[in-house]
Design an enzyme around this catalytic site. Sequence first.
Site, PDB file in Angstrom:
ATOM      1  N   GLU A 107      50.769  15.692   5.413  1.00 46.31           N
ATOM      2  CA  GLU A 107      49.758  15.057   6.098  1.00 46.31           C
ATOM      3  C   GLU A 107      48.525  14.855   5.381  1.00 46.31           C
ATOM      4  O   GLU A 107      48.298  15.596   4.360  1.00 46.31           O
ATOM      5  CB  GLU A 107      49.587  15.781   7.295  1.00 46.31           C
ATOM      6  CG  GLU A 107      50.548  15.877   8.641  1.00 46.31           C
ATOM      7  CD  GLU A 107      50.083  17.107   9.369  1.00 46.31           C
ATOM      8  OE1 GLU A 107      49.069  17.691   9.194  1.00 46.31           O
ATOM      9  OE2 GLU A 107      50.626  17.149  10.291  1.00 46.31           O
ATOM     10  N   LYS A 117      44.970  15.482   3.928  1.00 44.96           N
ATOM     11  CA  LYS A 117      44.054  16.554   4.412  1.00 44.96           C
ATOM     12  C   LYS A 117      42.576  15.954   4.251  1.00 44.96           C
ATOM     13  O   LYS A 117      41.849  15.788   3.659  1.00 44.96           O
ATOM     14  CB  LYS A 117      44.161  17.663   3.220  1.00 44.96           C
ATOM     15  CG  LYS A 117      43.045  18.719   3.464  1.00 44.96           C
ATOM     16  CD  LYS A 117      43.349  19.810   2.245  1.00 44.96           C
ATOM     17  CE  LYS A 117      42.472  21.287   2.220  1.00 44.96           C
ATOM     18  NZ  LYS A 117      41.185  20.937   2.887  1.00 44.96           N
ATOM     19  N   ASP A 176      38.900  15.880   5.095  1.00 52.00           N
ATOM     20  CA  ASP A 176      37.834  16.632   4.675  1.00 52.00           C
ATOM     21  C   ASP A 176      36.631  16.777   5.751  1.00 52.00           C
ATOM     22  O   ASP A 176      35.770  15.990   5.659  1.00 52.00           O
ATOM     23  CB  ASP A 176      37.366  15.911   3.451  1.00 52.00           C
ATOM     24  CG  ASP A 176      36.421  16.838   2.598  1.00 52.00           C
ATOM     25  OD1 ASP A 176      36.677  18.178   2.802  1.00 52.00           O
ATOM     26  OD2 ASP A 176      35.822  16.733   1.589  1.00 52.00           O
ATOM     27  N   TYR A 204      45.975  18.574  14.433  1.00 52.80           N
ATOM     28  CA  TYR A 204      47.337  18.653  13.440  1.00 52.80           C
ATOM     29  C   TYR A 204      48.027  19.877  13.670  1.00 52.80           C
ATOM     30  O   TYR A 204      48.958  20.301  13.054  1.00 52.80           O
ATOM     31  CB  TYR A 204      46.919  18.641  12.026  1.00 52.80           C
ATOM     32  CG  TYR A 204      45.678  19.467  11.565  1.00 52.80           C
ATOM     33  CD1 TYR A 204      45.610  20.916  11.614  1.00 52.80           C
ATOM     34  CD2 TYR A 204      44.483  18.814  11.341  1.00 52.80           C
ATOM     35  CE1 TYR A 204      44.507  21.449  11.239  1.00 52.80           C
ATOM     36  CE2 TYR A 204      43.334  19.271  10.770  1.00 52.80           C
ATOM     37  CZ  TYR A 204      43.352  20.736  10.871  1.00 52.80           C
ATOM     38  OH  TYR A 204      42.234  21.345  10.602  1.00 52.80           O
ATOM     39  N   LYS A 213      45.465  19.793  -3.688  1.00 56.68           N
ATOM     40  CA  LYS A 213      43.986  19.134  -3.745  1.00 56.68           C
ATOM     41  C   LYS A 213      44.237  18.007  -4.884  1.00 56.68           C
ATOM     42  O   LYS A 213      44.447  18.225  -5.953  1.00 56.68           O
ATOM     43  CB  LYS A 213      43.296  20.194  -4.165  1.00 56.68           C
ATOM     44  CG  LYS A 213      43.112  21.215  -3.133  1.00 56.68           C
ATOM     45  CD  LYS A 213      41.883  20.662  -2.147  1.00 56.68           C
ATOM     46  CE  LYS A 213      41.167  21.969  -1.638  1.00 56.68           C
ATOM     47  NZ  LYS A 213      39.754  22.030  -1.948  1.00 56.68           N
ATOM     48  N   CYS A 239       1.813   7.641 -12.068  1.00 53.92           N
ATOM     49  CA  CYS A 239       2.610   6.863 -11.168  1.00 53.92           C
ATOM     50  C   CYS A 239       3.009   5.554 -11.673  1.00 53.92           C
ATOM     51  O   CYS A 239       2.028   4.789 -12.033  1.00 53.92           O
ATOM     52  CB  CYS A 239       2.037   7.001  -9.727  1.00 53.92           C
ATOM     53  SG  CYS A 239       3.124   5.820  -8.492  1.00 53.92           S
ATOM     54  N   CYS A 251       1.039   3.132  -8.829  1.00 50.96           N
ATOM     55  CA  CYS A 251      -0.256   2.868  -8.708  1.00 50.96           C
ATOM     56  C   CYS A 251      -1.209   3.523  -9.808  1.00 50.96           C
ATOM     57  O   CYS A 251      -2.380   3.744  -9.749  1.00 50.96           O
ATOM     58  CB  CYS A 251      -0.834   3.644  -7.467  1.00 50.96           C
ATOM     59  SG  CYS A 251      -0.609   5.287  -7.493  1.00 50.96           S
ATOM     60  N   CYS A 297       3.094  11.740  -7.080  1.00 55.09           N
ATOM     61  CA  CYS A 297       2.021  10.970  -7.225  1.00 55.09           C
ATOM     62  C   CYS A 297       1.119  11.439  -6.135  1.00 55.09           C
ATOM     63  O   CYS A 297       1.470  11.377  -4.980  1.00 55.09           O
ATOM     64  CB  CYS A 297       2.390   9.603  -6.965  1.00 55.09           C
ATOM     65  SG  CYS A 297       1.140   8.419  -6.498  1.00 55.09           S
ATOM     66  N   CYS A 325      -1.231   4.721  -2.680  1.00 56.96           N
ATOM     67  CA  CYS A 325      -0.152   4.284  -3.499  1.00 56.96           C
ATOM     68  C   CYS A 325       0.557   3.319  -2.636  1.00 56.96           C
ATOM     69  O   CYS A 325       1.147   3.562  -1.723  1.00 56.96           O
ATOM     70  CB  CYS A 325       0.458   5.506  -4.070  1.00 56.96           C
ATOM     71  SG  CYS A 325       2.118   4.864  -4.906  1.00 56.96           S
TER      72      CYS A 325
END
Length: 658
Positions: free
Chosen positions: A108, A110, A112, A218, A305, A399, A402, A417, A423
């Site tokens: 089957e 797996k 996650d 399952y 895995k 920044c 600006c 900033c 800004c």
Amino acid sequence: MEKEARVRELRERIRYHEHRYHVLDDPVMSDAEFDVLFQELLELEAEHPELVVPDSPTQRVGGAPLAGFETVRHSERVLGLSNSFSREQLDAFVRRSQQEVAPAYIVEPKIDGLSVIVTYRQGVFAGGATRGDGAVGEDVSANLRTIRSLPLSLSGAPQRVELRGEVFLSRVAFARLNAQRQAEEQPLFANPRNAAAGSLRQLDPKIARERHLQVVFYELRSVEEVEVSSHQEARDAMASWGLPVVEGSRVQAADELWAQVERWQRLRPELPYDIDGVVVKVDSLRVQRELGATSHSPRWAVAFKFPAEQVITQVRDITINVGRTGVLTPTAQLKPVKVAGSTVSRATLHNADIIAERDVRIGDYVIVQKAGDVIPEIVGVLKERRTGGEVEFRMPEQCPVCWTPVQRLQGESATRCTNFLGCAAQLREGLIHFVSRSAMNIDRMGPALIDQLLATKMVKDAGDLYFLTKPELLSLPRIGAKLADKLLASIAKSRKAGLGRVLFALGIRHVGQRAAQILADEFGDICSIAEATPGQLAAIAEIGPKTAEAVHSFFGTEQARELVEKLRSGGVQLVQVIPSRQPLPLAGHSFVFTGTLQHWTRPQAADAVEARGGRVTSSVSKHTDYLVAGAKAGSKLSQARRHGVKILSEEEFEELLK
Ligand code: IVH
């Protein structure tokens, strides 16, 4: 009774179509037709609450938020799986599980996600819990109920069934959730697993519901009255009762096993959900019993895995993004490559520390991995491929939008900033957040339109949205009369979004959806929140000192106060309206204030009126019902007299509120 029969019929039909759609993935009815059936059931049940049963398809909404989860002791220990990472390790498992005769296996995917134990009694969903530490889990029944692929009732199932399955998010749902969180500057989930776990552990089932979780089963853990002798038969039984069961293939001989493992590995990029491997299980339950289990895992099953998918590509540039709260985020611009089924052309580098730690330079060849198959990440640099022409990255001192000097606070990894007021990047991201679905939910107001509104200076802050006119919208390219009307309608609708959403929309640091709603519920109006001390704020359950400080300092700024007043005069509701069946006492009455009141500020008085359903306007007309006149009342007093508007003193106003 005729109604009762109709309710029963509707339920059965809805259950059938839900099963076709969510479990079999094979709908035979359009969504619109389905909605009609569902609506009819909702209405009938609302008229006849005595006909509502816990397994009605309408009962997925989940109840009120919980204070915490109850713990549940599992009837039997919930085991994990031992892992294998190579063909040799998988072969070793096969050898260990061989008896006199070679057993058949089931392979089957797996998935996650997060393991849950679910019980049905008399065929009705009775509750479910997380795995927890294997002995004790948390009761997440209210959230499980919101999962559309979880049947609330089974057909033909025995008296008592206990099942194990996986709660997960599809790739699409995961990507959507993270995109939304990014827009809201909330931390992203690293992978679908964390997202599923975080969602199932939400105390408010409404939030869990919005996450669009799914479930597959399952394992049949215990049943009465059914004889099953193999995992395959258990799988078939579960499916026949209407449960979604994980896909799986049966292999007779050990040498077919590897072919199946490779098949799933090939399918992996195309699947609608993320898998991190496959699970190989001995099919025969008798052999399973003989093999038994260690204290951690069964000896009859193993997880294989898959390796994380990694590719090599080159960093073309490192650019900076300025977010809503002014955080500068460096992003690696990559030479596009395919990883795990999609093309990747950027990877976030998070902050200056991470760049320094990984020593990523412009021009470097890097190893890119998709964490949870979705967010690309640079996991390593191929230093041996450096030519000397690579350029080290330095965080800018200003920044990039600006040109204000940036700031990095001690103990923080973020560079910011500090030009919160001015800004353009912060303003733009702030507006995108303000109109977003989970904030004010202004439909059709996307980033492109926001850019136009900013470029034409029609909008300088969120408050301006509520003063937009049709001619203004029509003057923009690609906006016709129809769209303009729709936009104005969704702006109008958002005025009633409620205090919780407004607070969230304001984008105060550390104030997420939940904190915003708690503050709204607790204080009831925006003035009380603005005036609360950090101590008063932090005294509320679930509001931490950081949030309290952030709220307090936000409302301490001139700009915030101006914005709130602009929203108010734009008609945005800034009070918590408690849904009630009784009409609110001041509903339909409009008020104007003039002069100075002794005990109230204007915004407080306006909140008090709005909380009772009344409306506050700024000028007197023949539609005004009351003028509240304080000291030094001006010309409005004479206007009110002219229109025959009732004039109230402050005491009379207070009397009226009572
Ligand atoms: S069987 C004793 N089958 O993987 C039986 N588990 O790493 C144990 N998982 O905790 C579970 N897909 O959350 C099984 N098809 C599948 C699975 C699966 C995902 C998860 C499950 C388990 C974890 C172990």
